[in-house]
Write a protein that holds these residues in place. Structure first.
Motif, PDB file in Angstrom:
ATOM      1  N   UNK A 108      -3.594   1.212 -10.073  1.00 23.23           N
ATOM      2  CA  UNK A 108      -2.969  -0.101  -9.958  1.00 23.23           C
ATOM      3  C   UNK A 108      -2.610  -0.393  -8.504  1.00 23.23           C
ATOM      4  N   UNK A 109      -2.167   0.624  -7.782  1.00 25.11           N
ATOM      5  CA  UNK A 109      -1.839   0.433  -6.367  1.00 25.11           C
ATOM      6  C   UNK A 109      -3.064  -0.029  -5.591  1.00 25.11           C
ATOM      7  N   UNK A 110      -4.214   0.579  -5.867  1.00 25.80           N
ATOM      8  CA  UNK A 110      -5.438   0.170  -5.181  1.00 25.80           C
ATOM      9  C   UNK A 110      -5.825  -1.257  -5.548  1.00 25.80           C
ATOM     10  N   UNK A 111      -5.611  -1.637  -6.807  1.00 26.67           N
ATOM     11  CA  UNK A 111      -5.916  -3.000  -7.223  1.00 26.67           C
ATOM     12  C   UNK A 111      -5.084  -4.009  -6.441  1.00 26.67           C
ATOM     13  N   UNK A 112      -3.767  -3.779  -6.375  1.00 27.83           N
ATOM     14  CA  UNK A 112      -2.896  -4.732  -5.696  1.00 27.83           C
ATOM     15  C   UNK A 112      -3.153  -4.747  -4.192  1.00 27.83           C
ATOM     16  N   UNK A 113      -3.376  -3.581  -3.618  1.00 31.19           N
ATOM     17  CA  UNK A 113      -3.619  -3.524  -2.175  1.00 31.19           C
ATOM     18  C   UNK A 113      -4.877  -4.298  -1.813  1.00 31.19           C
ATOM     19  N   UNK A 114      -5.943  -4.142  -2.628  1.00 36.87           N
ATOM     20  CA  UNK A 114      -7.185  -4.851  -2.341  1.00 36.87           C
ATOM     21  C   UNK A 114      -7.037  -6.355  -2.570  1.00 36.87           C
ATOM     22  N   UNK A 115      -6.331  -6.734  -3.623  1.00 35.43           N
ATOM     23  CA  UNK A 115      -6.203  -8.159  -3.940  1.00 35.43           C
ATOM     24  C   UNK A 115      -5.303  -8.884  -2.954  1.00 35.43           C
ATOM     25  N   UNK A 116      -4.160  -8.277  -2.621  1.00 33.16           N
ATOM     26  CA  UNK A 116      -3.169  -8.954  -1.792  1.00 33.16           C
ATOM     27  C   UNK A 116      -3.354  -8.703  -0.304  1.00 33.16           C
ATOM     28  N   UNK A 117      -4.155  -7.686   0.049  1.00 29.19           N
ATOM     29  CA  UNK A 117      -4.280  -7.315   1.448  1.00 29.19           C
ATOM     30  C   UNK A 117      -3.048  -6.607   1.976  1.00 29.19           C
ATOM     31  N   UNK A 118      -2.272  -5.974   1.079  1.00 30.41           N
ATOM     32  CA  UNK A 118      -1.057  -5.252   1.462  1.00 30.41           C
ATOM     33  C   UNK A 118      -1.385  -3.789   1.734  1.00 30.41           C
ATOM     34  N   UNK A 119      -0.454  -3.124   2.427  1.00 30.57           N
ATOM     35  CA  UNK A 119      -0.533  -1.683   2.661  1.00 30.57           C
ATOM     36  C   UNK A 119       0.418  -0.971   1.713  1.00 30.57           C
ATOM     37  N   UNK A 120      -0.028   0.136   1.143  1.00 28.96           N
ATOM     38  CA  UNK A 120       0.867   0.983   0.358  1.00 28.96           C
ATOM     39  C   UNK A 120       1.723   1.787   1.326  1.00 28.96           C
ATOM     40  N   UNK A 152      14.529  -4.113  -3.418  1.00 29.30           N
ATOM     41  CA  UNK A 152      14.123  -4.579  -2.086  1.00 29.30           C
ATOM     42  C   UNK A 152      12.671  -5.057  -2.050  1.00 29.30           C
ATOM     43  N   UNK A 153      12.256  -5.702  -3.115  1.00 28.39           N
ATOM     44  CA  UNK A 153      10.901  -6.237  -3.142  1.00 28.39           C
ATOM     45  C   UNK A 153      10.670  -7.324  -2.112  1.00 28.39           C
ATOM     46  N   UNK A 154      11.714  -8.144  -1.831  1.00 23.37           N
ATOM     47  CA  UNK A 154      11.543  -9.208  -0.845  1.00 23.37           C
ATOM     48  C   UNK A 154      11.242  -8.644   0.539  1.00 23.37           C
ATOM     49  N   UNK A 155      11.879  -7.531   0.870  1.00 22.64           N
ATOM     50  CA  UNK A 155      11.613  -6.911   2.171  1.00 22.64           C
ATOM     51  C   UNK A 155      10.162  -6.449   2.261  1.00 22.64           C
ATOM     52  N   UNK A 156       9.653  -5.885   1.175  1.00 23.06           N
ATOM     53  CA  UNK A 156       8.280  -5.415   1.194  1.00 23.06           C
ATOM     54  C   UNK A 156       7.286  -6.573   1.220  1.00 23.06           C
ATOM     55  N   UNK A 157       7.610  -7.677   0.543  1.00 19.98           N
ATOM     56  CA  UNK A 157       6.757  -8.860   0.643  1.00 19.98           C
ATOM     57  C   UNK A 157       6.687  -9.355   2.080  1.00 19.98           C
ATOM     58  N   UNK A 158       7.830  -9.379   2.745  1.00 15.50           N
ATOM     59  CA  UNK A 158       7.877  -9.868   4.123  1.00 15.50           C
ATOM     60  C   UNK A 158       7.078  -8.983   5.060  1.00 15.50           C
ATOM     61  N   UNK A 159       7.049  -7.667   4.794  1.00 12.81           N
ATOM     62  CA  UNK A 159       6.347  -6.737   5.689  1.00 12.81           C
ATOM     63  C   UNK A 159       4.904  -6.494   5.268  1.00 12.81           C
ATOM     64  N   UNK A 160       4.491  -7.086   4.136  1.00 11.73           N
ATOM     65  CA  UNK A 160       3.112  -6.917   3.700  1.00 11.73           C
ATOM     66  C   UNK A 160       2.802  -5.525   3.202  1.00 11.73           C
ATOM     67  N   UNK A 161       3.792  -4.888   2.584  1.00  9.10           N
ATOM     68  CA  UNK A 161       3.544  -3.579   2.005  1.00  9.10           C
ATOM     69  C   UNK A 161       4.211  -3.496   0.637  1.00  9.10           C
TER      70      UNK A 161
END
Length: 403
Positions: free
Chosen positions: A176-188, A149-158
């Protein structure tokens, strides 16, 4: 399949070679799939493709050999095979590609290196860290494979970990989670951030707590260092480090780094002074040298930390008066043998003597005597110790005039 910047001829050649060998799955995996979807569906700026990672259900080396047979050395170049699983790096029409045989893995103990064996594409995707990184584009069938369900998480920004034991298996996934969250502006996802907190606090190998420290796997230390280096060198590190603190994940490194109010000041000063950020970060630890040794950071940086610790001790015990002249400060620092990097590292801590330290680092140490030894001899000085004393006197006078 459409990849910006990748000629269709590259994809067609891969597809034809895979079909000729009867390979059931040849899938593009990793961040490029995520970034392509963010670009095409949500208008994110396309940052380019540094390399293309493919997973093959079959023999990756045989696929490259088939490409070479079909296309020849004019199109296939720089072939390098690595590892027991036949991972092959090469270039097709100048485009860097990495092919790996699909594999599966399990962790024999928390934080140990995984045991890996040949597997399916589905098993290979289950090895990934986050849902948004566990999607694949199958070049053979044209199918987008999204089992988590990666597409769902992309759509919700998390984004979220693939399973409840992700952080226990590999604690570096927190960084790695902190790296992606900072780069993409996503929420874990909430349950994933809670997984980090609970796993870190339940560790039986928590460093710095008596005999339990002896059970920390050495492989974990080097993986932590590599993830930290990527975070500090490539990512928006202020946001990433704030997230690690919020998730209590800095306990992975040292308890005192989890409660480190001077962190941002040190790192901003280190950046301003052109220092690597890693030693500046570790100066907030209870024992910076021990943490640096455990993480196996570069030897020169370990030396700077040792020297900075000693310098800070000297500043407490026997420094010159704060109002002393530039020449007195310069002589004192240079007699101790402190290298410029250790002095700059001390500046990031902002001791009460930080201004003379900064001035020595930035200006005083570069000032030379206005005359050279050769000029003094030409003016009638006799060779000997007196010339050295005169040069030191001239340099001190020049330093003091620079105030």
């Amino acid at each position: 399949m459409d990849l910006p910047g990748v000629p269709s001829s590259v994809l067609e050649a891969l597809q034809a070679a895979a079909r000729s060998l009867g390979i059931p799955r040849l899938a593009l995996v990793g961040g490029v799939v995520r970034d392509q979807m963010l670009h095409q569906r949500y208008g994110r700026v396309w940052s380019g493709v540094p390399d293309l990672d493919w997973v093959v259900e079959g023999d990756a080396a045989a696929l490259v050999a088939e490409l070479d047979r079909r296309l020849g050395s004019k199109r296939i170049s720089c072939v390098q095979e690595h590892g027991a699983f036949g991972t092959v790096a090469f270039q097709l029409d100048g485009i860097p590609l990495d092919l790996a045989t699909a594999r599966q893995e399990h962790y024999p103990a928390p934080a140990e290196n995984p045991v890996v064996r040949v597997g399916t594409l589905q098993a290979d995707l289950a090895r990934r860290d986050f849902t948004i990184n566990a999607m694949a584009l199958d070049l053979v069938t044209g199918e987008l494979i999204d089992l988590h369900h990666g597409q769902e998480d992309l759509a919700s920004g998390q984004f979220r970990f693939l399973h409840a034991g992700s952080v226990q298996d590999d604690p570096t996934r927190a960084i790695r989670a902190a790296r992606y969250a900072a780069r993409l502006g996503f929420q874990l996802a909430q349950e994933s951030s809670e997984q980090i907190r609970s796993t870190v606090h339940q560790w039986p190998w928590a460093w710095g707590h008596g005999d339990a420290a002896l059970t920390a796997p050495p492989a974990l230390a080097s993986r932590l260092r590599m993830e930290l280096e990527r975070l500090l060198e490539r990512e928006p590190w202020p946001q990433a480090l704030d997230l690690l603190e919020q998730w209590q994940a800095l306990l992975l490194l040292d308890p005192q780094l989890q409660q480190d109010p001077g962190r941002m000041q040190r790192l901003h000063w280190a950046q301003r002074l052109g220092l690597p950020l890693m030693p500046a970060l570790l100066m907030g630890a209870a024992d910076p040298v021990a943490v640096a040794q455990r993480l196996q950071i570069p030897g020169r940086q370990q030396q700077w930390l040792q020297q900075c610790v000693a310098l800070c001790d000297w500043l407490v015990k026997t420094p010159p008066p704060l109002e002393a002249t530039p020449s007195i400060w310069s002589t004192a620092l240079e007699q101790q043998g402190w290298p410029p990097e250790a002095v700059a590292l001390a500046v990031t801590l902002r001791p009460k003597q930080w201004k003379p330290l900064l001035r020595w680092w930035g200006r005083w140490r570069t000032i030379q005597a206005p005359q050279t030894a050769r000029e003094l001899i030409a003016a009638g000085w006799q060779p000997g110790p007196g010339i050295g004393e005169e040069l030191r006197r001239q340099r001190s006078a020049a330093q003091d005039r620079s105030r």
